[in-house]
Write a protein that holds these residues in place. Sequence first.
Motif, PDB file in Angstrom:
ATOM      1  N   ARG B 225      91.101  11.665 101.917  1.00 19.29           N
ATOM      2  CA  ARG B 225      89.681  12.027 101.981  1.00 19.29           C
ATOM      3  C   ARG B 225      89.503  13.538 102.097  1.00 19.29           C
ATOM      4  O   ARG B 225      88.657  14.132 101.438  1.00 19.29           O
ATOM      5  CB  ARG B 225      88.991  11.332 103.167  1.00 19.29           C
ATOM      6  CG  ARG B 225      87.492  11.582 103.243  1.00 19.29           C
ATOM      7  CD  ARG B 225      86.814  10.792 104.359  1.00 19.29           C
ATOM      8  NE  ARG B 225      87.238  11.167 105.692  1.00 19.29           N
ATOM      9  CZ  ARG B 225      86.742  12.196 106.391  1.00 19.29           C
ATOM     10  NH1 ARG B 225      85.802  12.951 105.879  1.00 19.29           N
ATOM     11  NH2 ARG B 225      87.194  12.460 107.597  1.00 19.29           N
ATOM     12  N   ILE B 226      90.343  14.169 102.908  1.00 16.26           N
ATOM     13  CA  ILE B 226      90.174  15.608 103.115  1.00 16.26           C
ATOM     14  C   ILE B 226      90.510  16.427 101.864  1.00 16.26           C
ATOM     15  O   ILE B 226      90.147  17.586 101.782  1.00 16.26           O
ATOM     16  CB  ILE B 226      90.973  16.124 104.335  1.00 16.26           C
ATOM     17  CG1 ILE B 226      92.464  15.804 104.215  1.00 16.26           C
ATOM     18  CG2 ILE B 226      90.414  15.525 105.622  1.00 16.26           C
ATOM     19  CD1 ILE B 226      93.281  16.363 105.383  1.00 16.26           C
ATOM     20  N   ALA B 227      91.183  15.802 100.891  1.00 14.97           N
ATOM     21  CA  ALA B 227      91.437  16.502  99.625  1.00 14.97           C
ATOM     22  C   ALA B 227      90.173  16.587  98.773  1.00 14.97           C
ATOM     23  O   ALA B 227      90.185  17.173  97.691  1.00 14.97           O
ATOM     24  CB  ALA B 227      92.555  15.817  98.841  1.00 14.97           C
ATOM     25  N   SER B 228      89.077  15.999  99.243  1.00 15.06           N
ATOM     26  CA  SER B 228      87.783  16.150  98.567  1.00 15.06           C
ATOM     27  C   SER B 228      86.994  17.315  99.141  1.00 15.06           C
ATOM     28  O   SER B 228      85.858  17.538  98.757  1.00 15.06           O
ATOM     29  CB  SER B 228      86.948  14.876  98.723  1.00 15.06           C
ATOM     30  OG  SER B 228      87.390  13.881  97.841  1.00 15.06           O
ATOM     31  N   SER B 229      87.567  18.048 100.055  1.00 14.78           N
ATOM     32  CA  SER B 229      86.827  19.156 100.679  1.00 14.78           C
ATOM     33  C   SER B 229      86.606  20.291  99.682  1.00 14.78           C
ATOM     34  O   SER B 229      87.294  20.393  98.671  1.00 14.78           O
ATOM     35  CB  SER B 229      87.591  19.678 101.896  1.00 14.78           C
ATOM     36  OG  SER B 229      87.883  18.632 102.791  1.00 14.78           O
TER      37      SER B 229
END
Lengths: 286, 286
Positions: B225-229
């Motif tokens: 999910r944090i790779a969508s930041s």
Amino acid sequence: MLFFDRMVVIGLGLIGGSLARVLREKGVVGEVIGVGRGEANLKRGVELGVIDGYSFDAKEAVKGAGLVFIATPVCTIPDVVAEIAPHLEPGCIVTDGGSVKEFVVKGCEPLMKEGTFFVGGHPIAGTEHSGVEASFSTLYQNRRCIVTPTEKTDPQALAKVVELWEIAGSTVPLMDPVQHDLVVASISHLPHMVAYSLVNAVDGYDRFEGDLLKYSAGGFRDFTRIASSDPVMWRDIALTNRDAILEMMDFFSGYLAKLRTLVEKGDGEGLREFFHNSKQKRDAIL
Amino acid sequence: MLFFDRMVVIGLGLIGGSLARVLREKGVVGEVIGVGRGEANLKRGVELGVIDGYSFDAKEAVKGAGLVFIATPVCTIPDVVAEIAPHLEPGCIVTDGGSVKEFVVKGCEPLMKEGTFFVGGHPIAGTEHSGVEASFSTLYQNRRCIVTPTEKTDPQALAKVVELWEIAGSTVPLMDPVQHDLVVASISHLPHMVAYSLVNAVDGYDRFEGDLLKYSAGGFRDFTRIASSDPVMWRDIALTNRDAILEMMDFFSGYLAKLRTLVEKGDGEGLREFFHNSKQKRDAIL
């Protein structure tokens, strides 16, 4: 429609219990017998209506069964098949839920008697909970279950196993066992290796007194949720899917090294591109 | 209790908007003015009642302000302070929400006029959404906001900033800027570097035709999910917290290499221990 009068689930946990639940709910199986070692869990399975009865003896239990589902730790699946194979009824289909397939399929196929059938499968579904208590009939809905036939697989047994998973709500891609193992190494095993390493690294960092982990926020918690997975299950996966995991770890390390170089150089445009590509791909699977 | 008649928020997004919301709600600030470049977002801020008015000119806006909160990209914070510093009222407190602190504090402190005060802060809170639309007054509740005083920090200004974050619902550890940067490098920046690398690696793996990512399940989605930041925000973080990020990436790579050796050797007990330690630490922060 009733496919099997008697189904045996060996290893009655989240995976086995959930398949039993949905196949009963859909009327696809008649009697369901659980096999396991923990009596409390098996009793609970009866209370919850997941199984009709249970046994500690897999050889006994498979008598009269048309379908056997093995959901024990992946290391043990060939041993389970070795134990039950001589006692299977003609026509019996044995399938499994193990998350490594070359090890399982190579180990199990040669053990099967003429007229009984092994088909490897791997439902890509789960939660961080375990035991029959955690099972639920919709676990497999809108999921994928990869089924891994080989040239030895009986086409009718294969068709039946595919149909069962479709009834459970999954789409069912077929894949060569070796290919399967690389696919799951990349999208599941590698992330686990990375998450376990990350938590250990942050825990092991000792340049400051005090516990770094207490500063963690939601992002870190989500990111590391999979590092709470069962250590024994993951030991078994690492042992049985060694080559594919090593290949993916090395492949990942190459990307990490590439990013490290961008950070070291202070390459703003390279960094933005690296992050942007990742975000695009990630957003596409939201 | 009213602390400041006029508060200026420079950079009215999730972070700035949420602080404005909660401080208004608690009656701690009177008039709130937003400063930004996008008029649509600023107008929306007025409609939502987050701010009373807005300006494109930070120099103008800070006139009469007792509190200035800077929530622009971390790279730009020293530039913003350079622009506003000569125009601040005596006694004005400037604080920020940037996620890298040595770069910000070192850059801003020397710019402040006698009798005006800079205090660095970093609320560890956020969602993957951005813009004033995404802001909400409870974002900081039960979170930590690390405040990073130096020997030059005015004790009364420091106390006031700490109190503001406590009113917003956070606990407020004090930390040296360099220590802060290593802490967030480990629990936030490193996981982001790893997640971005992981998604790019899986995306880049080309031993098979077809898209590996389509086989991803919940674990992979949570993990990445944090790779969508936001790529630009993370570019700025990587540029401004370079040394700490490199240190943590190297430290992590050591653990990954250790695990790789365990996998390669097929060291079952070593693997179980490695996973078990990680699970224990992770479970403790659930």
